[in-house]
Each structure stands twice: as structure tokens, then as C-alpha cells.
Design an enzyme around this catalytic site. Structure first.
Site, PDB file in Angstrom:
ATOM      1  N   GLU A 142       0.822  -1.211   0.000  1.00 51.35           N
ATOM      2  CA  GLU A 142       0.000   0.000   0.000  1.00 51.35           C
ATOM      3  C   GLU A 142       0.859   1.266   0.000  1.00 51.35           C
ATOM      4  OE1 GLU A 142      -4.474   0.484   1.533  1.00 51.35           O
ATOM      5  OE2 GLU A 142      -3.033   0.543   3.174  1.00 51.35           O
ATOM      6  N   GLY A 227     -10.199 -19.533   8.553  1.00 59.65           N
ATOM      7  CA  GLY A 227      -8.908 -19.613   9.226  1.00 59.65           C
ATOM      8  C   GLY A 227      -7.780 -19.313   8.256  1.00 59.65           C
ATOM      9  N   ASP A 255      -5.106  -7.239   8.862  1.00 64.66           N
ATOM     10  CA  ASP A 255      -4.107  -6.380   9.517  1.00 64.66           C
ATOM     11  C   ASP A 255      -3.815  -6.877  10.927  1.00 64.66           C
ATOM     12  OD1 ASP A 255      -4.002  -4.803   7.259  1.00 64.66           O
ATOM     13  OD2 ASP A 255      -5.429  -3.322   8.016  1.00 64.66           O
TER      14      ASP A 255
HETATM   15  N1  LIG Z   1     -15.513 -13.976  11.131  1.00 65.16           N
HETATM   16  C1  LIG Z   1     -14.322 -14.310  11.669  1.00 65.16           C
HETATM   17  N2  LIG Z   1     -14.256 -14.970  12.849  1.00 65.16           N
HETATM   18  C2  LIG Z   1     -13.084 -15.315  13.412  1.00 65.16           C
HETATM   19  N3  LIG Z   1     -11.877 -15.035  12.841  1.00 65.16           N
HETATM   20  C3  LIG Z   1     -11.869 -14.392  11.667  1.00 65.16           C
HETATM   21  C4  LIG Z   1     -13.073 -13.977  11.010  1.00 65.16           C
HETATM   22  N4  LIG Z   1     -12.746 -13.350   9.858  1.00 65.16           N
HETATM   23  C5  LIG Z   1     -11.398 -13.370   9.804  1.00 65.16           C
HETATM   24  N5  LIG Z   1     -10.852 -13.992  10.874  1.00 65.16           N
HETATM   25  C6  LIG Z   1      -9.433 -14.250  11.154  1.00 65.16           C
HETATM   26  O1  LIG Z   1      -8.674 -13.221  10.544  1.00 65.16           O
HETATM   27  C7  LIG Z   1      -7.743 -13.773   9.607  1.00 65.16           C
HETATM   28  C8  LIG Z   1      -7.613 -12.800   8.455  1.00 65.16           C
HETATM   29  O2  LIG Z   1      -8.874 -12.605   7.848  1.00 65.16           O
HETATM   30  P1  LIG Z   1      -9.033 -12.494   6.262  1.00 65.16           P
HETATM   31  O3  LIG Z   1     -10.442 -12.138   5.953  1.00 65.16           O
HETATM   32  O4  LIG Z   1      -8.498 -13.736   5.624  1.00 65.16           O
HETATM   33  O5  LIG Z   1      -8.055 -11.279   5.900  1.00 65.16           O
HETATM   34  P2  LIG Z   1      -8.371  -9.908   5.132  1.00 65.16           P
HETATM   35  O6  LIG Z   1      -8.940  -9.003   6.163  1.00 65.16           O
HETATM   36  O7  LIG Z   1      -7.036  -9.493   4.651  1.00 65.16           O
HETATM   37  O8  LIG Z   1      -9.333 -10.241   4.019  1.00 65.16           O
HETATM   38  C9  LIG Z   1      -8.292 -15.142   9.256  1.00 65.16           C
HETATM   39  O9  LIG Z   1      -7.246 -16.017   8.875  1.00 65.16           O
HETATM   40  C10 LIG Z   1      -8.981 -15.567  10.544  1.00 65.16           C
HETATM   41  O10 LIG Z   1      -8.058 -16.184  11.420  1.00 65.16           O
END
Ligand SMILES: Nc1ncnc2c1ncn2[C@@H]1O[C@H](COP(=O)(O)OP(=O)(O)O)[C@@H](O)[C@H]1O
Ligand SMILES: [Mg+2]
Length: 310
Positions: A142, A227, A255
């Protein structure tokens, strides 16, 4: 456990958020609100996540010579993040993200990187001593590509491991993949990197294998609620499920994960433990609204991990 230095080279933008009853059409003005302002940017958010876990964090970024620049510096200081390498651009404004969230929870975001998008290799090089003394360097996509290249080159020269969070995804010099230790794309970014669809665990393995062959020894594909999938060569990798929580706002989950991972690695945790720690930091972050403000403290993570098992 000793808390090694984490240096984050990346973006800072001020988040300007408003609720809106519906997304405005072109030319339309909608009466929205409430309005909320907060510190943001992937670099800044990841720095806050690591600092709240207890890392000594140096932030390398650039802000404008304006009120948002002073606000950024004050926030970093409040979070105990070192601002010695927060540069000031006399021309460009401090970056800002204009965020509208409608009643369905859908969002519409315009990010103006401003000053942090013009971070130069020369400025990154001024932080060479701090990078040399870091346990981990954390970088995203970024800022400018030249800042990313300079960061990876310095870390390589000093033998410091780099976590590359390839977000937001855009083309970058792929040769840096030979010189980093960890990469943490989400599904979309993994898909952009490889040209493969990444939806299931089996997809993640295929994509991770391709990224591994690009030269990264440790591939961690984060998959939201599923996950994350870790691969470091061989037949298959491992899925680390997320913790089950009541998700309120998943913005900034990645993040939180990256900041948590950097902290855990910098404090000497084995990678498998560091991934679980990062997963817990990310889980707690989605239970709160906002990005930087939603990052949990180490005490919160430890209490959570004591009561929640994967
Ligand atoms: N709804 C959720 N409940 C629990 N943990 C979450 C949830 N969403 C994301 N996470 C955790 O945050 C990490 C990063 O989320 P992700 O959506 O993959 O990244 P980004 O925000 O970059 O799209 C996941 O690997 C998971 O461990
Ligand atoms: Mg996601």
C-alpha cells in the site's frame, strides 16, 4: 520472552467513515451519519496490532504537512509506536480513506494514499539501522513499489526475515519473492498472485504450492472465517481454523493477523504458535468496530486463548 523490534514499512491514512441509509448514486447527496474518524491504512493498522501485543514498533511511512499528519503522529505516539521514520511530505496531503457503510453493512471505499504513496527508497534507506536491528520486518503493497523493494533489499542485506502482506494486490516486482521469508495473502490476493481460484482448502494447497515455487519458504493464505492455510513445501500444508467469535466488523482482520504474527515471531515463538497467536489477535479484532481501534491488547489475547481452544 524478549520482545524484538518489529519495523513496519507501509501506509498511513486517516479513515473517514460515515453510515449511509443507502449508497449514493452518481450525482446524489445522501444524508448519512454518524461520522467517525480514526487512524487507518494497512501499515498503520498492522503497527498498532503489533504494538498492542507488546512489540517495540518502528513505523516507516510518510504523511502530509497538515492536520491529519499531526493526528497520525499523535496516534502513533499514543500507541507507543516510534515515529522517527514517519516522514513529512511538503506537497502531498496525508492519505485518507473515504468509507461509506450502508444499512446492509456493505461498504464503498475510496483510498487516497497521498503522502504515503510517495515513500521513496531513499527514505526507507534512512531507516537502515533500525531495520538491521529488527527481529521482523513487515511490509504491504500500500505504498510505492520502490519503498517495498528497498525494504526487502535492506532486510536481506542484514539477514532480517520479512513478512510480505501482498495487499492491496497490484503487480509488483516478483523477484522480491526470492528474498522474503513469509507471505500472507488472503484468498483474493492468493488468487491474483497465482491465477487460480482460492475458495477451498484444496484450492489453498494448490495456490500455496505455486507461491512456494515462486521462492517464498512459508506461505500463509488467510481465508477469513475458515482460518488460514500454512504451507512450507511437501505434499500438503495445514489448515489453522479460526476461533469462533461473534463477528461485528471484519474490516482489518488481515491487519490484526499480520501485526499479531509479526509480534509473535519477533518475540521468538515457533511459527505454528505464532500462527495461532495471530489467529487469536484477528478473532478479537473482528468482535470490535473499526481497524486500528479494534486491535486487542496482549492481556486480552492471553485471556481469550486461555478460555478458547482451537
Ligand atoms: N468472522 C471471523 N471470525 C473469526 N476469525 C476471523 C473472522 N474473519 C477473519 N478472521 C481471522 O482473521 C484472519 C484474516 O482474515 P481475512 O479475511 O483472511 O483477511 P483480510 O482481512 O485481509 O481479508 C483469518 O485467517 C482468521 O483467522
Ligand atoms: Mg477477507
Amino acid at each position: 520472552m524478549s520482545q524484538g523490534i518489529v519495523t513496519v514499512v507501509g501506509s498511513y491514512v486517516t479513515d473517514l467513515m460515515s453510515r449511509t441509509p443507502h449508497m449514493p448514486r452518481v450525482g446524489e447527496t445522501v444524508l448519512g451519519g454518524p461520522f467517525k474518524m480514526g487512524p487507518g491504512g494497512k501499515g498503520g493498522n498492522q503497527a498498532v496490532a503489533a504494538a498492542r501485543q507488546g512489540s517495540t514498533v518502528y513505523m516507516v511511512t510518510k504523511v502530509g504537512d497538515d492536520e491529519f499528519g499531526s493526528y497520525a503522529r499523535a496516534n502513533f505516539t499514543k500507541e507507543t509506536i516510534n515515529t522517527e521514520y514517519v516522514f513529512v511530505d511538503l506537497v502531498e496531503a496525508t492519505g485518507a480513506a473515504l468509507i461509506a457503510v450502508d444499512d446492509n453493512g456493505d461498504n464503498l471505499i475510496v483510498v487516497a494514499l497521498g503522502a504515503c504513496g510517495t515513500l521513496t527508497a531513499e527514505e526507507v534507506n534512512q531507516a537502515s539501522q533500525v531495520i538491521a536491528n529488527s527481529a521482523v520486518v513487515l511490509v504491504q503493497l500500500e505504498t510505492s513499489n520502490e519503498a517495498v523493494l528497498a525494504t526487502v533489499a535492506l532486510a536481506k542485506a542484514y539477514g532480517v526475515p520479512v513478512i510480505l502482506n501482498p495487499a492491496p494486490y497490484h503487480e509488483f516486482p516478483r523477484e522480491i519473492l526470492q528474498d522474503i521469508t513469509y507471505i500472507t495473502p488472503n484468498e483474493t490476493e492468493a488468487s491474483s498472485l497465482t491465477g487460480l481460484k482460492v475458495e477451498t482448502e484444496a484450492d489453498a494447497l494448490q495456490a500455496a504450492k505455486v507461491i512456494y515455487l515462486m521462492g517464498v519458504p512459508n506461505v500463509i493464505i488467510t481465508m477469513g472465517k475458515m482460518g488460514c492455510y500454512y504451507y512450507n513445501g511437501g505434499e500438503s500444508g495445514k489448515l489453522y481454523p479460526s476461533f469462533e467469535v461473534q463477528a461485528l466488523d471484519t474490516t482489518g482482520a488481515g491487519d490484526a493477523f499480520n501485526g499479531g504474527l509479526a509480534f509473535a515471531l519477533a518475540s521468538g515463538q515457533a511459527l505454528c504458535d505464532a500462527i495461532i497467536h495471530a489467529t487469536a489477535v484477528a478473532a478479537l479484532s473482528v468482535t470490535k468496530v473499526g481497524t486500528s481501534p479494534a486491535m486487542p491488547t496482549l492481556e486480552e489475547v492471553q485471556a481469550f486463548m486461555a478460555t478458547h481452544k482451537l
